[in-house]
Scaffold this active site. Structure first.
Site, short mmCIF file in Angstrom:
data_model
loop_
_atom_site.label_atom_id
_atom_site.label_comp_id
_atom_site.label_asym_id
_atom_site.label_seq_id
_atom_site.Cartn_x
_atom_site.Cartn_y
_atom_site.Cartn_z
N GLU A 226 -6.79 -6.38 6.34
CA GLU A 226 -5.38 -6.34 5.94
C GLU A 226 -4.82 -7.76 5.97
OE1 GLU A 226 -2.83 -3.48 7.95
OE2 GLU A 226 -1.05 -4.50 7.25
N ARG A 304 4.11 0.06 16.48
CA ARG A 304 3.61 1.41 16.20
C ARG A 304 3.12 2.10 17.48
NH1 ARG A 304 2.53 4.88 11.77
NH2 ARG A 304 3.03 3.40 10.12
N GLU A 705 -5.27 7.38 8.20
CA GLU A 705 -5.38 7.05 9.61
C GLU A 705 -5.32 8.25 10.57
OE1 GLU A 705 -2.19 4.18 8.81
OE2 GLU A 705 -3.19 2.85 10.21
MO1 MOS Z 1 -4.35 -0.25 8.24
S1 MOS Z 1 -4.81 -0.25 10.24
O1 MOS Z 1 -2.65 0.03 8.38
O2 MOS Z 1 -4.77 -1.74 7.55
#
Ligand code: MOS
Length: 770
Positions: A226, A304, A705
């Site tokens: 990410e 989160r 997720e």
């Molecule tokens: Mo994911 S852990 O939101 O790249």
């Protein structure tokens, strides 16, 4: 519909970064990285490396034309070290050579000397010393301090969860190619093409429109790409900028494990208070997140953890505080669940502690406290809950009572093998918690032959998002899948994308695709109405045939497209979607941050070998909330993969750093991930479907997720099995539950509930086990 990549995957024809045919003259990169966790560079001598065979050029931070800064949330991370190194694996020097091997060989000739500085690896010590990435944050509701006096039982203790390697099958990598006029194209194995482009502009000192990022697919990301794909893309781009040559860097597995961040380990303290009838009245937790040396995504991950600190339970009085602690480890980063699993693990430990002390199954407490419609989360949003529905279905379909009694029977009859059962409910919020990131765009072209091309900001990383994008276009146009193609993710076609993350990719990009296709369809209907002299509202397009009302006409999709073109009607549309209704006020720590939540309940059954400490996961059964799934195979695949990855995190995957901050579990020989032999013998997933309207694309809830968090159940099932052999043993809440830890616990003599393991206070001591 099957995943559209399944055939090319099976035939080995799918193109990943390392499969892109290289241009003649391509050079290869390698990085010399810090061998120590903290120190001042006192000497850097690259002369021998420069003379090494095949070396073209060596770069240091001094060669960066823009800013030596890659921090996304906080500008605290350099691309190449300047005076100080903060972690083992921190890039110091970039070497470009004619081949991969020669670049690596030259790395070994770099001479770098350091004067060592203090090394901190423990987040609690970092917190004591005031080394924080951001100031602490507290989410709270009700009044915890007042609520304790109303509790019949109070339990407190500590819970630790370790990190996790992403272990994407495709390691990090990039390939940069010079374009004309100083522009650069980067093929990057990234979840965040715009992050690479934006940070690239900053580091290279050129505008974003000079940097094209193109992504066909990733061999897995899981959050690891990410933010942290950017580093490798920019190493290549930096060299390309100077040399005007194509430069490639695909990390080998050990480089990847050493130099990239992982899931954040957390160390936490909890205190939970229950009423006599087992309602959770109060919950307090303090989370110490091990962020590593730089912020990376840690502040968002920490947030989160707070959002999910009460999992799927209604807690009227809760107060959770989190510290993002700066240590001398490789900066930790996003990992499937993004801090949610770590937060949820702590309350599950608190419940387990209560259950173990009270001598009841944790499920009794869990079930009594599930969220109902309208219950408020500690951040103010009201639940539209499927928690009870999922739990009740699971209880019924999987015959939970029988699972418990079967395990008890088994344990009565067997001395050297013991079974354990645990239930793990989940609740996961869908949306980026940073509200502005919840936007996406899609570009849809209908070509004059009637075929359709779709571009979005979604990155395909094996999760099947392209299949879902294709389905959305197929549904709106009523076209066969062969007529539509999903193109690569490219920053020159789709700008300012949010990363493919937060489970929200299909929702955000799917909604944008839907809007673009709808707009085109409306336009085509007008053309058809004009050609057929009919009311536009009566036009329907079904399977490439044009209808007036229910009457089929002679006109086909292909003809209609051509008519539109002849009439000079636009056959392209670029649509923008922004999630409605969401907001969050970080000053009050209250709001409505999530479009919706995903719920579910899983049930675990495990058997341990009480001589060896080894174990098998006999079965994982789950009822999973999907809304209305548009793709059974993709969603089931995500559930299965997520569960197995979650089990890995909680059981066998053990990251080990030594006191010097060196990664000891630095290869696949020392770091074990689940393989086909360690997946549950039985994996039974039921979809809980509901007609309730939600903000998911076509009501098909996000699935990326949430299933990972079912894996937490494996930890508690193993604990229960151990306690069947060694009753009342006090096992520290310290995941992962490796076979070594199981073995130690089986023969542990610690039975008193002291401070170390969590004290039970007030009336708890007098309570008789059921
Ligand atoms: Mo994911 S852990 O939101 O790249």
């Amino acid at each position: 519909m099957k995943n559209i990549d399944s055939i090319s995957h099976l035939r080995g024809e799918s193109v990943y970064l390392d499969d892109i045919p290289t241009i003649d003259g391509t050079l290869y990169a390698a990085v010399f990285d810090s061998p120590i966790a903290h120190g001042k560079i006192t000497k850097l001598d690259i002369s021998a490396a420069e003379k090494s065979e095949g070396v073209v050029r060596i770069f240091t931070h001094k060669d960066i034309k823009g800013e030596n800064q890659i921090g996304g949330i906080i500008p605290d991370e350099v691309l190449l070290a300047e005076e100080i190194v903060d972690f083992c694996g921190m890039p110091i020097v970039l070497i470009i050579a004619e081949t991969d091997e020669l670049a690596k060989a030259a790395c070994r000739k770099v001479i770098c000397e350091f004067s060592p500085l203090e090394i901190i690896t423990d987040p609690r010590i970092a917190q004591q010393k005031g080394k924080l990435i951001i100031p602490p944050r507290t989410f709270q509701t009700g009044n915890v301090d007042d609520a304790w006096k109303d509790c019949a039982y109070i339990f407190e203790g500590r819970a630790d969860s370790n990190g996790q390697e992403h272990l994407y099958i495709e390691t990090q990598g990039a390939y940069a190619v010079p374009l004309e006029n100083g522009a650069i194209k980067i093929y990057s194995s990234t979840q965040g093409p715009t992050a690479v482009q934006r940070t690239g502009a900053r580091v290279l000192g050129i505008p974003m429109h000079q940097i094209e990022i193109d992504v066909t697919r990733l061999g897995g990301g899981f959050g690891g790409k990410e933010d942290q794909a950017t580093t490798w893309a920019l190493m290549c781009a930096l060299a390309t900028q100077h040399l005007r040559k194509p430069v490639k860097y695909a990390l080998d597995r050990m480089e990847d494990m050493r130099m990239t961040g992982k899931r954040h380990p957390y160390s936490s303290d909890y205190k939970i208070g229950l009423s006599k009838d087992l309602k959770i009245l109060a919950y307090e937790a303090t989370l110490y997140q091990n962020a590593g040396a730089c912020a990376d995504l840690s502040p968002a991950v920490m947030e989160r953890s707070l959002f999910h600190s009460t999992n799927s339970y209604f807690v009227p009085n809760a107060k959770c505080t989190a510290y993002s602690c700066k240590t001398n480890l490789v900066p930790n980063t996003a990992f499937r669940g993004f801090g949610g699993p770590q937060g949820m693990f702590v309350i599950e430990c608190a419940i387990a502690k209560a259950a173990e002390t009270l001598g009841i199954p944790a499920a009794e407490i869990q079930k009594k406290n599930l969220l109902c419609d309208g219950d408020e989360f500690l951040y103010g949003q009201k639940a539209e809950s499927e928690a009870n529905e999922c739990w009740n279905k699971a209880e019924e379909i999987f015959e939970l009572e029988k699972m418990y009694t079967d395990a008890e029977d088994f344990n009565q009859k067997n001395t050297l093998y013991k079974k354990g059962v645990a239930v793990m409910p989940i609740c996961f919020g869908i949306s980026f918690t940073k509200t502005i990131m919840n936007q996406a765009r899609a570009l849809v072209h209908i070509y004059t032959d009637g075929s359709v091309g779709v571009s979005t900001g979604a990155v395909e990383m094996g999760q099947g998002v392209n299949t879902k994008m294709l389905q959305v276009a197929c549904i709106v146009f009523s076209l066969a899948p062969e007529r539509i193609r999903i193109h690569s993710t490219n920053t020159f076609r789709i700008a300012n994308t949010s990363p493919s993350a937060a489970s929200a990719t299909a929702d955000l990009n799917g909604k944008a695709t839907y809007m673009a296709c709808e707009a085109l369809l409306e336009r085509l209907k007008l053309v058809a109405a004009e050609e057929l002299l009919a009311d536009p509202a009566s036009i329907k397009i079904i399977n490439e045939k044009i209808y007036i009302g229910d009457k089929e006409t002679d006109m086909t999709w292909n003809q209609l497209v051509w008519f539109a073109y002849m009439k000079r009607v636009s056959l392209s549309e670029h649509a923008h979607y922004a999630t409605p209704e969401i907001n969050f006020d970080p000053k009050k720590e209250k709001g409505h941050p999530f479009a919706y939540h995903v719920y579910g309940t899983s049930v675990f059954s495990v058997t341990i070998d009480c001589l060896r400490g080894t174990y098998t996961i006999d079965s994982v059964k789950a009822v999973h909330d999907v809304g209305k799934s548009i793709n059974f195979f993709v969603d089931r695949g995500q559930c299965e993969g997520g569960i197995v990855q979650g089990i890995g995190w909680m059981t066998m995957e053990e990251i080990v750093f030594d006191k010097e901050g060196k990664l000891r579990s630095n290869a696949l020989s020392t770091y074990k991930v689940p393989d086909i032999y360690s997946v549950p013998k039985e994996l039974d997933i039921h979809f809980h479907e509901s007609d309730r309207k939600n903000l998911a694309v076509l009501n098909s809830k996000a699935v990326g997720e949430p299933p990972l968090m079912y894996g937490i159940g494996a930890y508690f099932a193993l604990r229960n099995a151990v306690r069947a052999f060694n009753p009342d043993v006090q096992i520290p809440f310290d995941a992962p539950m490796t076979p070594e830890k199981v073995l130690m616990a089986l023969y542990s003599k610690e039975k008193t509930a002291d401070k170390k393991h969590g004290a039970a206070t007030l009336a708890a001591a007098q309570l008789k086990p059921k």
